[in-house]
Write a protein that holds these residues in place. Structure first.
Motif, mmCIF file in Angstrom:
data_model
loop_
_atom_site.group_PDB
_atom_site.id
_atom_site.type_symbol
_atom_site.label_atom_id
_atom_site.label_comp_id
_atom_site.label_asym_id
_atom_site.label_seq_id
_atom_site.Cartn_x
_atom_site.Cartn_y
_atom_site.Cartn_z
ATOM 1 N N UNK A 95 -4.252 21.796 37.503
ATOM 2 C CA UNK A 95 -4.842 20.575 38.065
ATOM 3 C C UNK A 95 -6.061 20.122 37.257
ATOM 4 N N UNK A 96 -6.933 21.079 36.902
ATOM 5 C CA UNK A 96 -8.162 20.754 36.187
ATOM 6 C C UNK A 96 -7.871 20.152 34.811
ATOM 7 N N UNK A 97 -6.947 20.731 34.087
ATOM 8 C CA UNK A 97 -6.607 20.223 32.754
ATOM 9 C C UNK A 97 -6.036 18.811 32.819
ATOM 10 N N UNK A 98 -5.241 18.558 33.842
ATOM 11 C CA UNK A 98 -4.650 17.230 34.010
ATOM 12 C C UNK A 98 -5.728 16.183 34.268
ATOM 13 N N UNK A 99 -6.721 16.528 35.086
ATOM 14 C CA UNK A 99 -7.821 15.594 35.361
ATOM 15 C C UNK A 99 -8.603 15.300 34.081
ATOM 16 N N UNK A 100 -8.829 16.318 33.243
ATOM 17 C CA UNK A 100 -9.548 16.116 31.975
ATOM 18 C C UNK A 100 -8.789 15.175 31.053
ATOM 19 N N UNK A 101 -7.473 15.329 30.976
ATOM 20 C CA UNK A 101 -6.643 14.434 30.156
ATOM 21 C C UNK A 101 -6.721 13.004 30.687
ATOM 22 N N UNK A 102 -6.675 12.872 32.016
ATOM 23 C CA UNK A 102 -6.748 11.549 32.644
ATOM 24 C C UNK A 102 -8.071 10.858 32.314
ATOM 25 N N UNK A 103 -9.157 11.609 32.354
ATOM 26 C CA UNK A 103 -10.476 11.040 32.036
ATOM 27 C C UNK A 103 -10.531 10.523 30.598
ATOM 28 N N UNK A 134 -3.006 6.899 36.827
ATOM 29 C CA UNK A 134 -1.798 7.477 37.415
ATOM 30 C C UNK A 134 -1.888 8.983 37.544
ATOM 31 N N UNK A 135 -2.386 9.635 36.490
ATOM 32 C CA UNK A 135 -2.548 11.097 36.546
ATOM 33 C C UNK A 135 -3.582 11.500 37.589
ATOM 34 N N UNK A 136 -4.729 10.801 37.571
ATOM 35 C CA UNK A 136 -5.814 11.160 38.495
ATOM 36 C C UNK A 136 -5.442 10.891 39.946
ATOM 37 N N UNK A 137 -4.657 9.842 40.196
ATOM 38 C CA UNK A 137 -4.353 9.437 41.571
ATOM 39 C C UNK A 137 -3.601 10.507 42.346
ATOM 40 N N UNK A 138 -2.742 11.285 41.654
ATOM 41 C CA UNK A 138 -2.001 12.320 42.368
ATOM 42 C C UNK A 138 -2.627 13.706 42.194
ATOM 43 N N UNK A 139 -3.443 13.885 41.149
ATOM 44 C CA UNK A 139 -4.019 15.208 40.891
ATOM 45 C C UNK A 139 -5.283 15.462 41.702
ATOM 46 N N UNK A 140 -6.118 14.444 41.860
ATOM 47 C CA UNK A 140 -7.384 14.638 42.578
ATOM 48 C C UNK A 140 -7.183 15.114 44.017
ATOM 49 N N UNK A 141 -6.352 14.432 44.831
ATOM 50 C CA UNK A 141 -6.155 14.940 46.197
ATOM 51 C C UNK A 141 -5.481 16.305 46.230
ATOM 52 N N UNK A 142 -4.624 16.582 45.238
ATOM 53 C CA UNK A 142 -3.949 17.880 45.172
ATOM 54 C C UNK A 142 -4.952 18.994 44.905
ATOM 55 N N UNK A 192 -16.216 0.562 33.171
ATOM 56 C CA UNK A 192 -15.228 1.419 33.827
ATOM 57 C C UNK A 192 -15.102 2.785 33.158
ATOM 58 N N UNK A 193 -15.526 2.901 31.902
ATOM 59 C CA UNK A 193 -15.431 4.179 31.210
ATOM 60 C C UNK A 193 -16.446 5.208 31.678
ATOM 61 N N UNK A 194 -17.530 4.759 32.326
ATOM 62 C CA UNK A 194 -18.588 5.690 32.735
ATOM 63 C C UNK A 194 -18.144 6.719 33.776
ATOM 64 N N UNK A 195 -17.435 6.316 34.863
ATOM 65 C CA UNK A 195 -16.981 7.342 35.819
ATOM 66 C C UNK A 195 -16.090 8.396 35.166
ATOM 67 N N UNK A 196 -15.244 7.971 34.222
ATOM 68 C CA UNK A 196 -14.365 8.923 33.534
ATOM 69 C C UNK A 196 -15.182 9.925 32.727
ATOM 70 N N UNK A 197 -16.211 9.451 32.057
ATOM 71 C CA UNK A 197 -17.061 10.329 31.260
ATOM 72 C C UNK A 197 -17.809 11.322 32.153
ATOM 73 N N UNK A 198 -18.303 10.833 33.292
ATOM 74 C CA UNK A 198 -19.025 11.698 34.230
ATOM 75 C C UNK A 198 -18.103 12.785 34.777
ATOM 76 N N UNK A 199 -16.901 12.390 35.184
ATOM 77 C CA UNK A 199 -15.978 13.379 35.739
ATOM 78 C C UNK A 199 -15.553 14.403 34.682
#
Length: 577
Positions: A95-103, A134-142, A192-199
């Motif tokens: 899950x963590x790796x997928x969120x990093x790719x999404x960011x 798309x990746x973040x939308x299903x990975x974050x709640x999971x 919009x890129x700032x939240x991705x960088x923070x996460x």
């Protein structure tokens, strides 16, 4: 079974806040992963305001509805692919790796959009953003679901929904902040890129999902993380339960390895779970939410608000109500239950859509009439279709705006915008001349006595949608599937959500042009009625239940009409007739 038997009660919301004091680590996991929801929400909201200014900068976009729909919907197309790939990435890399790719993808997309010199590059950037969302939308709640104690799982997963709506609200604030800045829409999309960088930075400092680690044989790592999540007297029970869950899965399937789609369809509990989960995600979009979020300023203008800035400001109200509704969801989700919230939500949505349909019917049938051009400076700019019309006396503002050769606009009377006005060719010169006489210029909607009620309808829609249909589908999909299938099933459900999102986003403006705004909202209302029956029949109540008990419920019955009855009681009755 995975997790001990926890029964959610009226203290769940209080327990969630108590946890923040006793064990802030869990909330740190939830909010860091929930920034994926913020990315989702920001992108949904920011394009609705940016589109108004993109249309001003690129005349092709202003003239061609399909380009507007492509700019909005290509991010959704990217999200479809991102969600589909995300299911595989979740099971393979975690899950963590997928969120990093999404960011990373979201950040790259934001930079491309901010630097775009035309619609093609802008659309290309939107695809990148969509892949990440798309990746973040299903990975974050999971991720949040797998790192949450069962008793407060719903409330914590709801933080993802709150951050989605919070992102939408933030996007409208950003839109308003940059309305006067040079390169308005570039700032809106670039930020919009700032939240991705923070996460990305936050997730580098956090561990992988303990349940994914345990299933991959990395038991000691998983136990270390679980000890940080659960109290000392609960952690051994959780570890033992997780071990039993994995052993039962291997015994049932013969392997804990590769999953086939045939296996999904043959497994009764997974098949029934997918019907409920995918159905909720599809109906979440088909009841029309993203017509409100993507096109909120446009809808306000269709109701008769001429100013871009005013439309954005009024849209901020609906976005704020959406965020407020998510807070309501956090409070009620583990008290009231998922199914009850869905039913209350859909009943309100149906009423709100009926109100919106009636309002837009009134605005379209009672728009101001058109009079022959009286001002000398407009003599050469009269709308050609109006000049050549056989029955020009019957023309109204609405008919004027439907003229297409070329497109025309309505210059309202200076004393009262509801009085007859002039139908003129729509271009920047005529618009400036009209406004120069202290008159209002309309190209997307007409002045109306009842147009302001559209804001009431939109507000009611959001108030009812957000706590139920806005958050519950993601919660149900994060907890309804067995551990072995959770990544791939979550990916399937999220992909279905984004495909439905694409259909709605790509067709909304076309539908309003073809059949009118009133009939479009009425169509969404009919779909909402179908969604209500679907929830009553196919969606189980999962509040406070460990995954095994959800599986038993799905195994024993496909239909569950008594939504007011606790699911655990239902399972007991079926086991002990």
């Amino acid at each position: 079974m995975e997790g001990g038997i926890h029964v959610a009660d009226t203290s769940a919301f209080r327990d969630c806040f108590s946890l923040a004091w006793k064990n802030p680590y869990v909330l740190r996991l939830a909010f860091s992963a929930g920034i994926g929801g913020l990315l989702f929400g920001y992108d949904t909201g920011v394009i609705s305001g940016a589109l108004l200014y993109i249309r001003d900068d690129f005349k092709d976009v202003d003239r061609k509805t399909y380009l507007q729909e492509m700019i909005v919907s290509m991010a959704v197309a990217g999200a479809i692919v991102g969600a589909a790939i995300g299911g595989w990435l979740n099971d393979r890399f975690g899950r963590r790796s997928t969120i990093l790719i999404a960011d990373f993808l979201f950040f790259v997309g934001a930079v491309i959009m901010a630097a775009a010199n035309g619609p093609p590059i802008l659309i290309f950037g939107r695809v990148f953003v969509g892949l990440g969302v798309g990746m973040a939308s299903m990975t974050s709640p999971l991720y949040i679901s797998e790192a949450s104690p069962a008793k407060i799982r719903g409330a914590l997963v709801s933080t993802n929904g709150f951050l989605i709506t919070g992102g939408q609200f933030l996007s409208y604030l950003i839109n308003l902040a940059f309305t006067k800045a040079p390169g308005t829409w570039r700032w809106m999309l670039g930020v919009a890129g700032l939240p991705a960088l923070i996460q990305f930075v936050l997730m580098l400092l956090l561990p992988e999902s303990p349940r994914w680690l345990y299933r991959k044989g990395r038991e000691e790592e998983a136990k270390t993380i679980l000890r940080k999540i659960y109290s000392e007297n609960e952690v051994e029970e959780e570890i033992h339960a997780l071990k039993e869950s994995i052993e039962a899965e291997i015994e049932a399937t013969g392997s804990s390895g590769k999953i086939s789609y045939v296996e999904l369809l043959k497994t009764k509990t997974v098949r029934r779970g997918l019907i409920a989960g995918v159905g909720l995600q599809v109906f979440q979009q088909f009841v029309g939410i993203n017509t409100v979020m993507y096109y909120s300023p446009t809808i306000v203008q269709l109701a008769g608000i001429a100013s871009n800035r005013t439309a954005l400001l009024l849209s901020l109200i609906t976005s704020g109500l959406n965020a407020l509704g998510s807070i309501v969801s956090i409070y009620f989700i583990d008290r009231t239950g998922r199914k009850k919230l869905l039913i209350i939500s859909l009943c309100g949505v149906i009423l709100s859509l009926g109100l919106l349909s009636g309002i837009f019917h009134d605005t379209s049938t009672h728009s101001p009439s058109v009079v022959p051009t009286a001002t000398s400076q407009f003599k050469n700019f009269t709308c050609p279709d109006y000049s050549s019309a056989v029955n020009a006396n019957g023309w109204s503002c609405m008919k004027c705006l439907k003229a297409s050769s070329p497109s025309c606009g309505f210059c309202a009377a200076s004393t009262n915008k509801l009085l007859p006005g002039e139908c003129l060719i729509s271009n920047d010169t005529v618009k400036d001349m009209c406004r120069g006489q202290d008159r209002l210029w309309y190209t997307r909607g007409c002045p109306s006595k009842t147009g302001w009620l559209a804001l009431v309808g939109l507000a009611l829609y959001i108030i009812f949608f957000s706590p139920g249909m806005g958050t519950v589908p993601w919660i149900v999909n994060s907890e309804i599937y067995p551990l072995r299938y959770r990544g791939i099933c979550g990916g399937i459900a999220a992909t279905a959500n984004w495909i439905s999102n694409l259909i709605v986003a790509q067709s909304f403006l076309t539908l309003t042009t073809a059949i009118g705004t009133s009939w479009t909202f009425l169509m969404f209302g009919v779909i909402s009625v179908v969604a209500l029956f679907f929830v009553l029949i196919c969606v189980p109540e999962t509040k406070g239940l460990p995954i095994e008990e959800v599986e038993k419920m799905l195994e024993l019955r496909a239909l569950h009409f008594k939504f007011w009855e606790r699911s655990s009681q239902t399972v007991d009755k079926n086991q002990n007739p």
